[in-house]
Write a protein that holds these residues in place. Structure first.
Motif, PDB file in Angstrom:
ATOM      1  N   LEU A  71       0.827  -1.208   0.000  1.00 45.24           N
ATOM      2  CA  LEU A  71       0.000   0.000   0.000  1.00 45.24           C
ATOM      3  C   LEU A  71       0.863   1.260   0.000  1.00 45.24           C
ATOM      4  O   LEU A  71       0.547   2.233  -0.688  1.00 45.24           O
ATOM      5  CB  LEU A  71      -0.960  -0.008   1.196  1.00 45.24           C
ATOM      6  CG  LEU A  71      -2.102  -1.013   1.125  1.00 45.24           C
ATOM      7  CD1 LEU A  71      -2.858  -1.078   2.445  1.00 45.24           C
ATOM      8  CD2 LEU A  71      -3.055  -0.701  -0.025  1.00 45.24           C
ATOM      9  N   ASN A  72       1.963   1.237   0.748  1.00 46.20           N
ATOM     10  CA  ASN A  72       2.873   2.384   0.747  1.00 46.20           C
ATOM     11  C   ASN A  72       3.515   2.581  -0.620  1.00 46.20           C
ATOM     12  O   ASN A  72       3.625   3.712  -1.101  1.00 46.20           O
ATOM     13  CB  ASN A  72       3.966   2.216   1.820  1.00 46.20           C
ATOM     14  CG  ASN A  72       3.564   2.826   3.133  1.00 46.20           C
ATOM     15  OD1 ASN A  72       3.049   3.943   3.174  1.00 46.20           O
ATOM     16  ND2 ASN A  72       3.778   2.095   4.206  1.00 46.20           N
ATOM     17  N   MET A  73       3.924   1.488  -1.261  1.00 48.23           N
ATOM     18  CA  MET A  73       4.528   1.593  -2.606  1.00 48.23           C
ATOM     19  C   MET A  73       3.521   2.133  -3.612  1.00 48.23           C
ATOM     20  O   MET A  73       3.880   2.865  -4.527  1.00 48.23           O
ATOM     21  CB  MET A  73       5.047   0.224  -3.076  1.00 48.23           C
ATOM     22  CG  MET A  73       6.373  -0.144  -2.482  1.00 48.23           C
ATOM     23  SD  MET A  73       7.024  -1.778  -2.985  1.00 48.23           S
ATOM     24  CE  MET A  73       6.173  -2.217  -4.450  1.00 48.23           C
ATOM     25  N   THR A  74       2.261   1.785  -3.452  1.00 46.12           N
ATOM     26  CA  THR A  74       1.238   2.230  -4.389  1.00 46.12           C
ATOM     27  C   THR A  74       0.823   3.670  -4.142  1.00 46.12           C
ATOM     28  O   THR A  74       0.744   4.468  -5.074  1.00 46.12           O
ATOM     29  CB  THR A  74      -0.005   1.308  -4.302  1.00 46.12           C
ATOM     30  OG1 THR A  74       0.411  -0.040  -4.527  1.00 46.12           O
ATOM     31  CG2 THR A  74      -1.057   1.702  -5.315  1.00 46.12           C
ATOM     32  N   TYR A  75       0.563   4.012  -2.887  1.00 49.23           N
ATOM     33  CA  TYR A  75      -0.026   5.319  -2.598  1.00 49.23           C
ATOM     34  C   TYR A  75       0.940   6.356  -2.040  1.00 49.23           C
ATOM     35  O   TYR A  75       0.585   7.525  -1.941  1.00 49.23           O
ATOM     36  CB  TYR A  75      -1.226   5.142  -1.658  1.00 49.23           C
ATOM     37  CG  TYR A  75      -2.309   4.325  -2.316  1.00 49.23           C
ATOM     38  CD1 TYR A  75      -3.124   4.888  -3.299  1.00 49.23           C
ATOM     39  CD2 TYR A  75      -2.493   2.984  -2.015  1.00 49.23           C
ATOM     40  CE1 TYR A  75      -4.097   4.144  -3.936  1.00 49.23           C
ATOM     41  CE2 TYR A  75      -3.472   2.230  -2.651  1.00 49.23           C
ATOM     42  CZ  TYR A  75      -4.272   2.814  -3.603  1.00 49.23           C
ATOM     43  OH  TYR A  75      -5.221   2.084  -4.247  1.00 49.23           O
ATOM     44  N   ASN A  76       2.149   5.970  -1.663  1.00 50.05           N
ATOM     45  CA  ASN A  76       3.159   6.928  -1.185  1.00 50.05           C
ATOM     46  C   ASN A  76       4.427   6.847  -2.028  1.00 50.05           C
ATOM     47  O   ASN A  76       5.520   7.063  -1.543  1.00 50.05           O
ATOM     48  CB  ASN A  76       3.516   6.650   0.292  1.00 50.05           C
ATOM     49  CG  ASN A  76       2.438   7.128   1.233  1.00 50.05           C
ATOM     50  OD1 ASN A  76       1.754   8.104   0.968  1.00 50.05           O
ATOM     51  ND2 ASN A  76       2.272   6.426   2.336  1.00 50.05           N
ATOM     52  N   ASN A  77       4.270   6.551  -3.293  1.00 45.26           N
ATOM     53  CA  ASN A  77       5.395   6.374  -4.199  1.00 45.26           C
ATOM     54  C   ASN A  77       5.829   7.730  -4.765  1.00 45.26           C
ATOM     55  O   ASN A  77       5.013   8.448  -5.351  1.00 45.26           O
ATOM     56  CB  ASN A  77       4.968   5.435  -5.341  1.00 45.26           C
ATOM     57  CG  ASN A  77       6.112   5.006  -6.208  1.00 45.26           C
ATOM     58  OD1 ASN A  77       7.027   5.762  -6.476  1.00 45.26           O
ATOM     59  ND2 ASN A  77       6.037   3.777  -6.662  1.00 45.26           N
TER      60      ASN A  77
END
Length: 192
Positions: A71-77
């Motif tokens: 989720l971090n890679m997707t939305y905080n990339n």
């Protein structure tokens, strides 16, 4: 006498039908509330809170840390800035009691914007192909001027609850289906 019995029967049926409708609406609202909360935690990049919305049994097939990282890679990339723009509900099934828990399949649509302006042309193309493969060509539009993709993503989640008040969510994406055999009852899997 016949008339009185008939009117009484009609009132009982009306009351029963009204109660049944209210119950469905209450369940529907509780599931919608859980989904909206989940989507808002993603929208506002509160990933730890997003992970807390997930059905605990799901972590037996996908570790919590991996889901948090994904989720971090997707939305905080920093390379592709994904922004949740809108959410619309599709159908939400009536909850069904299976082995002491209630399950409901919920369909909804997310409109997201993925800013890829910082990427080179080859990477932009690769991202576009990946999103088109996942969401379908009709659901992915590229805005050349902004260097961004607008995605209308048809989504599916399974909501699970023991008490019909607190609902936890399970990703029902195609890529998870084979692993969900260990998480969800067969009757629910057959609906996905």
């Amino acid at each position: 006498m016949y008339k009185t019995k008939f009117i009484t029967a009609l009132l009982i049926l009306y009351t029963w039908f009204s109660f049944a409708q209210t119950k469905v609406t209450t369940d529907d609202q509780a599931i919608r509330k859980s989904l909206v909360y989940f989507v808002n935690t993603i929208k506002y990049k509160k990933i730890d809170q997003s992970v807390e919305c997930i059905y605990p049994k799901f972590f037996t097939v996908e570790p919590k840390e991996k889901i948090t990282q994904l989720l971090n890679m997707t939305y905080n990339n920093p390379f592709i800035k994904v922004e949740v723009k809108d959410m619309k509900f599709g159908s939400i099934e009536k909850p069904e009691l299976i082995s002491g828990e209630y399950f409901s399949v919920a369909n909804y649509y997310l409109t997201m914007k993925g800013d890829v302006s910082a990427m080179n042309e080859q990477m932009k193309k690769s991202i576009g192909e990946m999103m088109t493969s996942k969401y379908g060509k009709a659901n992915v539009k590229y805005n050349t001027k902004e260097g961004s993709y607008v995605i209308t993503a048809p989504m599916k989640m399974v909501a699970a609850s023991k008490d019909k008040k607190t609902w936890k969510l399970v990703f029902a994406d195609k890529e998870y289906k084979t692993r969900l055999v260990k998480v969800l009852p067969k009757k629910v899997l057959d609906k996905l």
